[in-house]
Write an enzyme that holds these catalytic residues in place. Structure first.
Site, PDB file in Angstrom:
ATOM      1  N   ILE A 134     -11.472   9.246   7.057  1.00  0.00           N
ATOM      2  CA  ILE A 134     -11.489   9.341   8.519  1.00  0.00           C
ATOM      3  C   ILE A 134     -10.054   9.596   8.967  1.00  0.00           C
ATOM      4  O   ILE A 134      -9.135   8.877   8.550  1.00  0.00           O
ATOM      5  CB  ILE A 134     -12.036   8.038   9.148  1.00  0.00           C
ATOM      6  CG1 ILE A 134     -13.499   7.842   8.736  1.00  0.00           C
ATOM      7  CG2 ILE A 134     -11.907   8.074  10.667  1.00  0.00           C
ATOM      8  CD1 ILE A 134     -14.119   6.561   9.244  1.00  0.00           C
TER       9      ILE A 134
ATOM     10  N   ASP B 183       0.853  -1.191   0.000  1.00  0.00           N
ATOM     11  CA  ASP B 183       0.000   0.000   0.000  1.00  0.00           C
ATOM     12  C   ASP B 183       0.887   1.238   0.000  1.00  0.00           C
ATOM     13  O   ASP B 183       2.049   1.179   0.406  1.00  0.00           O
ATOM     14  CB  ASP B 183      -0.899  -0.007   1.241  1.00  0.00           C
ATOM     15  CG  ASP B 183      -2.112   0.913   1.105  1.00  0.00           C
ATOM     16  OD1 ASP B 183      -2.320   1.480   0.008  1.00  0.00           O
ATOM     17  OD2 ASP B 183      -2.858   1.062   2.090  1.00  0.00           O
TER      18      ASP B 183
ATOM     19  N   ASP C  57      -9.027  -6.563   4.996  1.00  0.00           N
ATOM     20  CA  ASP C  57      -9.501  -7.929   5.226  1.00  0.00           C
ATOM     21  C   ASP C  57     -11.003  -7.946   5.479  1.00  0.00           C
ATOM     22  O   ASP C  57     -11.728  -8.801   4.954  1.00  0.00           O
ATOM     23  CB  ASP C  57      -8.758  -8.549   6.415  1.00  0.00           C
ATOM     24  CG  ASP C  57      -7.253  -8.427   6.292  1.00  0.00           C
ATOM     25  OD1 ASP C  57      -6.735  -8.684   5.190  1.00  0.00           O
ATOM     26  OD2 ASP C  57      -6.600  -8.049   7.277  1.00  0.00           O
TER      27      ASP C  57
END
Length: 345
Positions: free
Chosen positions: A261, A165, A270
Site C-alpha cells: 500500500i 526496520d 504492534d
C-alpha cells in the site's frame, strides 16, 4: 490475599477463589459484606488472560493502543503495562513537531508485578511484549517471564522483538544480544520483521530460502512458532511463517504474499503481533490459518485508513498515517480471509 475496605478479603488458591466475610459495625448493628470477585479470574474467558508490556501513546494507535483493543475484540482479558508513555507517536514521517512523556524503568516494572503478586493477580495465560528501550527493563521482563511461568507453567510468551526496520536500529545496540541470547530462548512465538530477523540470526535475508532458514535458526534457539511479518524480496512483500510442532522435527513453513500500500502507517507491527497471538491461540495447530486471518484483518484496517485520509482530502504519502482501529472493529472481530497461505514443500 486482597483486603477491601477493612471488612472483607479474598484468598486465591491458583485458580480457585474463596471468600471470607468479616462483620462491620453500623449504628451498633452488625452486617456482613462480601467483596466482589475478580471476574477475569473467577470466570476466565475461554480465550485467555494477557499481560501486555509495551509502549503507549495518549493520542494515536501504537504499542498497547494498537494491541489491547483488538485482543479484547477477540475475547481476551488484557492487562496493559506501559514500557514508555508519550503524548503522541515519535517515529519517522510524523506531522508532530514534538512529544512529551515518561519511560518506565526496570525497578518500576517490578514494583507493578509485586503489586499484582501481593493481590494474587498474576495468573496469565499469555505474555505479550513489544517496544522495550533499555537493557535493564528487558532484563526485568525476563524476570517477569520466570515469575509468570512459576504460577502458570503453560504460559505462552509472544515476543515482538522491536529493534528497528529498513536497516536502522530504534534501540541501543546492546539490546540485540540480550534478545538473541536471553529472550529468544524463552519465547513461545517470535514476530520479527526482516531487519529484526537478520539481527537475531546474524545473517542477511535476501531470498525466500533465507527467510525459511532464519525461521529454522530461531526454532533451534527456542520458539516453536516464528512469523517474519514482512520481507521484501525483489519488490514483493511477503510474510513467512514457520511452526515446529515437535522439537527437532521439520517445521511447517508457509508464505503469504501481501500487496504493498503506497503509504506509511504507525502501529502496524504492534497490531499484527496482537492479531497473531489472538488467532494462533484459537488455531493452535494451524499457524497458517491464524496468519491468514491476521493479514486479512490488518490489510482491511490499512485500506480503510487510506480511504478515510483520502476522503478527508489529505495526501496519504505526505506523512505517516494513524490507523483507523475503532472504525475497523468488524474486520478485526470477524475478518474475511482475502489473503491465502502457500505451504512450502
Amino acid at each position: 490475599m486482597l483486603r477491601l475496605h477493612n471488612s472483607s478479603f479474598i484468598t486465591f488458591h491458583h485458580q480457585s477463589i474463596s471468600f471470607h466475610n468479616l462483620s462491620v459495625s453500623s449504628s451498633n448493628k452488625y452486617s456482613r459484606v462480601m467483596a466482589p470477585p475478580i471476574l477475569s479470574l473467577a470466570l476466565p474467558s475461554e480465550t485467555g488472560r494477557v499481560l501486555s508490556i509495551q509502549s503507549h501513546t495518549v493520542q494515536g494507535y501504537v504499542g498497547n493502543k494498537s494491541a489491547v483493543f483488538p485482543l479484547q475484540l477477540l475475547g481476551y482479558d488484557v492487562d496493559p503495562i506501559m514500557s514508555v508513555q508519550f503524548s503522541n507517536h515519535t517515529g519517522k514521517l510524523l506531522r508532530y513537531p514534538t512529544f512529551k512523556g515518561q519511560v518506565l524503568n526496570g525497578k518500576q516494572l517490578w514494583e507493578l508485578i509485586e503489586g499484582l503478586e501481593a493481590n494474587n493477580l498474576l495468573y496469565y495465560t499469555h505474555l505479550l511484549t513489544g517496544y522495550i528501550g533499555s537493557v535493564s527493563f528487558l532484563d526485568t521482563v525476563l524476570e517477569v517471564v520466570s515469575k509468570l511461568r512459576s504460577i502458570n507453567p503453560t504460559l505462552t510468551y509472544v515476543c515482538d522483538p522491536v529493534l528497528g526496520d529498513e536497516g536502522k536500529l530504534y534501540v541501543p545496540q546492546e539490546l540485540v544480544s540480550v534478545y538473541r541470547e536471553k529472550v529468544v530462548p524463552v519465547a513461545s512465538m517470535l514476530t520479527p520483521n526482516q531487519f529484526e530477523a537478520e539481527q537475531l540470526t546474524g545473517f542477511r535475508i535476501a531470498s525466500e530460502q533465507d527467510g525459511r532458514e532464519a525461521c529454522r535458526h530461531l526454532h533451534a534457539a527456542g520458539p516453536s512458532k516464528v512469523v517474519i511479518t514482512s520481507i521484501c524480496i525483489d519488490g514483493t512483500l511477503l510474510l513467512i511463517g514457520s511452526h515446529e510442532k515437535e522439537k527437532g522435527q521439520s517445521p511447517v513453513q508457509f508464505k503469504i504474499v501481501i500487496p504493498k500500500i503506497p503509504a506509511y502507517f504507525t502501529g502496524t507491527g504492534d497490531l499484527m503481533t496482537a492479531l497473531l497471538l489472538g488467532w494462533s491461540n484459537k488455531y493452535p495447530n494451524n499457524l497458517e490459518k491464524a496468519a491468514e486471518l491476521a493479514v486479512s484483518s490488518l490489510q482491511a484496517v490499512l485500506s480503510r485508513t487510506l480511504k478515510d485520509y483520502e476522503k478527508a482530502g489529505y495526501d496519504p504519502q505526505t506523512s505517516s498515517l494513524e490507523i483507523r482501529l475503532i472504525q475497523s472493529q468488524d474486520d478485526i472481530r470477524d475478518p474475511e480471509i482475502t489473503y491465502n497461505a502457500q505451504i512450502y514443500d
